[in-house]
Design a protein around this motif. Structure first.
Motif, PDB file in Angstrom:
ATOM      1  N   ASP A 160       0.807  -1.309  -0.067  1.00  0.00           N
ATOM      2  CA  ASP A 160      -0.076   0.044  -0.052  1.00  0.00           C
ATOM      3  C   ASP A 160       0.773   1.255   0.135  1.00  0.00           C
ATOM      4  N   ASN A 161       1.859   1.123   0.530  1.00  0.00           N
ATOM      5  CA  ASN A 161       3.089   2.448   0.253  1.00  0.00           C
ATOM      6  C   ASN A 161       2.543   3.417   1.105  1.00  0.00           C
ATOM      7  N   CYS A 162       2.200   2.851   2.349  1.00  0.00           N
ATOM      8  CA  CYS A 162       1.719   3.980   3.344  1.00  0.00           C
ATOM      9  C   CYS A 162       2.960   4.455   4.144  1.00  0.00           C
ATOM     10  N   GLY A 163       2.699   5.744   4.779  1.00  0.00           N
ATOM     11  CA  GLY A 163       3.700   6.265   5.385  1.00  0.00           C
ATOM     12  C   GLY A 163       3.433   7.830   5.784  1.00  0.00           C
ATOM     13  N   ILE A 164       4.507   8.578   6.100  1.00  0.00           N
ATOM     14  CA  ILE A 164       4.800   9.900   6.447  1.00  0.00           C
ATOM     15  C   ILE A 164       5.385  10.642   5.365  1.00  0.00           C
ATOM     16  N   ILE A 165       4.570  11.810   4.991  1.00  0.00           N
ATOM     17  CA  ILE A 165       5.185  12.626   3.942  1.00  0.00           C
ATOM     18  C   ILE A 165       5.360  13.963   4.652  1.00  0.00           C
ATOM     19  N   ALA A 166       6.446  14.292   4.790  1.00  0.00           N
ATOM     20  CA  ALA A 166       6.637  15.815   5.321  1.00  0.00           C
ATOM     21  C   ALA A 166       7.169  16.747   4.309  1.00  0.00           C
ATOM     22  N   LEU A 167       7.049  17.921   4.290  1.00  0.00           N
ATOM     23  CA  LEU A 167       7.696  19.117   3.588  1.00  0.00           C
ATOM     24  C   LEU A 167       8.645  19.576   4.656  1.00  0.00           C
ATOM     25  N   ILE A 179      16.339   9.171  13.143  1.00  0.00           N
ATOM     26  CA  ILE A 179      15.035   8.087  13.165  1.00  0.00           C
ATOM     27  C   ILE A 179      15.367   6.693  12.944  1.00  0.00           C
ATOM     28  N   LYS A 180      16.469   6.538  12.432  1.00  0.00           N
ATOM     29  CA  LYS A 180      17.079   4.920  12.236  1.00  0.00           C
ATOM     30  C   LYS A 180      15.962   4.247  11.590  1.00  0.00           C
ATOM     31  N   ARG A 181      15.489   4.774  10.390  1.00  0.00           N
ATOM     32  CA  ARG A 181      14.704   4.171   9.552  1.00  0.00           C
ATOM     33  C   ARG A 181      14.691   4.586   8.059  1.00  0.00           C
ATOM     34  N   MET A 182      14.299   3.662   7.048  1.00  0.00           N
ATOM     35  CA  MET A 182      14.609   4.024   5.583  1.00  0.00           C
ATOM     36  C   MET A 182      13.783   5.159   5.365  1.00  0.00           C
ATOM     37  N   TYR A 183      14.192   6.209   4.451  1.00  0.00           N
ATOM     38  CA  TYR A 183      13.284   7.110   4.015  1.00  0.00           C
ATOM     39  C   TYR A 183      14.017   7.653   2.694  1.00  0.00           C
ATOM     40  N   GLN A 184      13.105   8.564   2.056  1.00  0.00           N
ATOM     41  CA  GLN A 184      13.297   9.064   0.815  1.00  0.00           C
ATOM     42  C   GLN A 184      13.123  10.436   0.708  1.00  0.00           C
ATOM     43  N   GLU A 185      14.167  10.953   0.078  1.00  0.00           N
ATOM     44  CA  GLU A 185      14.108  12.411   0.124  1.00  0.00           C
ATOM     45  C   GLU A 185      14.195  12.845  -1.348  1.00  0.00           C
ATOM     46  N   VAL A 186      13.174  14.087  -1.543  1.00  0.00           N
ATOM     47  CA  VAL A 186      12.892  14.386  -2.910  1.00  0.00           C
ATOM     48  C   VAL A 186      12.936  15.917  -3.009  1.00  0.00           C
ATOM     49  N   ALA A 187      13.699  16.340  -4.091  1.00  0.00           N
ATOM     50  CA  ALA A 187      13.962  18.019  -4.200  1.00  0.00           C
ATOM     51  C   ALA A 187      12.635  18.314  -4.929  1.00  0.00           C
ATOM     52  N   ILE A 188      11.721  19.417  -4.052  1.00  0.00           N
ATOM     53  CA  ILE A 188      10.584  19.869  -4.813  1.00  0.00           C
ATOM     54  C   ILE A 188      10.830  20.672  -6.153  1.00  0.00           C
ATOM     55  N   SER A 189      12.247  21.025  -6.113  1.00  0.00           N
ATOM     56  CA  SER A 189      12.701  21.912  -7.583  1.00  0.00           C
ATOM     57  C   SER A 189      12.390  20.859  -8.653  1.00  0.00           C
ATOM     58  N   ASP A 190      12.514  19.563  -8.302  1.00  0.00           N
ATOM     59  CA  ASP A 190      12.388  18.681  -9.480  1.00  0.00           C
ATOM     60  C   ASP A 190      10.857  18.809 -10.180  1.00  0.00           C
ATOM     61  N   VAL A 203      10.056  14.406   2.229  1.00  0.00           N
ATOM     62  CA  VAL A 203      10.692  13.433   2.742  1.00  0.00           C
ATOM     63  C   VAL A 203       9.541  12.323   3.101  1.00  0.00           C
ATOM     64  N   PHE A 204       9.749  11.203   2.578  1.00  0.00           N
ATOM     65  CA  PHE A 204       8.614  10.192   2.829  1.00  0.00           C
ATOM     66  C   PHE A 204       9.302   9.019   3.479  1.00  0.00           C
ATOM     67  N   ILE A 205       8.489   8.704   4.791  1.00  0.00           N
ATOM     68  CA  ILE A 205       9.155   7.413   5.606  1.00  0.00           C
ATOM     69  C   ILE A 205       8.082   6.429   5.238  1.00  0.00           C
ATOM     70  N   PRO A 206       8.406   5.228   4.663  1.00  0.00           N
ATOM     71  CA  PRO A 206       7.323   4.279   4.363  1.00  0.00           C
ATOM     72  C   PRO A 206       7.197   3.405   5.763  1.00  0.00           C
ATOM     73  N   PHE A 207       6.030   3.050   6.051  1.00  0.00           N
ATOM     74  CA  PHE A 207       5.690   2.291   7.143  1.00  0.00           C
ATOM     75  C   PHE A 207       5.256   0.728   6.708  1.00  0.00           C
TER      76      PHE A 207
END
Length: 207
Positions: A160-167, A179-190, A203-207
């Motif tokens: 389901d790709n659930c998780g936290i999406i933070a600006l 936080i010691k867990r996997m996360y994804q960081e995306v530049a909004i300038s993309d 920043v996306f932290i999958p759960f």
């Protein structure tokens, strides 16, 4: 270009109703901000670029159609209200610990006719229910934030790709190391070319 046309530039398939709602949004915030200060005075003139489009960057990263979303520390309704306009079939619960801010959120969502928004004056920990995504805009350091909300995310199905999406903004390396867990960081300038977004990130932290 601080008008709703900046939204249409990046989201060209808006319905007539959504275009009208985004147009009304700036006026509603300007009116409410005179009574209850939810956006800094200097930012109200740039609300579309610095607040509304910024909130919508989440939509470029993740399709929220049909999802249940909790917006923690929503303030005046960001990122929740712009996202609720964009995803009318998703359900948004907006919470903030400051009651007068929730009053503004409620009034603006009522004025726009948003039936997919609930707003509560309470802390994240007290919010009932489970959600697909928890969204926020630079509320606190991520370690504390994860502790507040990790029981609120439904992660029964690993697909389901659930998780936290933070600006967030700036250099996040030290903060995210805590936080010691996997996360994804995306530049909004993309997604958006305006200089304001040069240092802004999702920043996306999958759960």
């Amino acid at each position: 270009m601080d008008s709703s046309s900046i939204v249409e530039k990046y989201f060209p398939t808006l319905t007539t109703q959504q275009k009208a709602q985004f147009q009304d949004l700036g006026t509603l915030y300007a009116e409410w901000n005179e009574k209850i200060n939810v956006i800094s005075r200097k930012d109200i003139d740039n609300i579309y670029e610095k607040h509304i489009l910024h909130a919508l960057s989440i939509a470029k990263f993740q399709d929220l159609s049909g999802k249940k979303i909790l917006d923690v520390g929503t303030g005046g309704g960001f990122p929740g209200i712009p996202l609720a306009i964009l995803f009318p079939d998703a359900h948004f619960t907006l919470v903030d610990s400051i009651g007068k801010k929730i009053k503004v959120v409620q009034a603006i969502s009522d004025a726009l006719g948003l039936e997919n928004v609930e707003a509560y004056h309470q802390r994240a920990e007290k919010t009932k229910g489970k959600f697909d995504f928890v969204v926020s805009r630079a509320v606190t350091r991520m370690k504390s934030f994860v502790n507040w909300v990790n029981q609120k995310i439904q992660s029964d199905n690993p697909n389901d790709n659930c998780g936290i999406i933070a600006l967030k903004g700036g250099d996040l390396e030290d903060e995210m190391a805590e936080i010691k867990r996997m996360y994804q960081e995306v530049a909004i300038s993309d997604y958006f070319s305006e200089p304001f977004y040069t240092t802004k990130k999702i920043v996306f932290i999958p759960f």
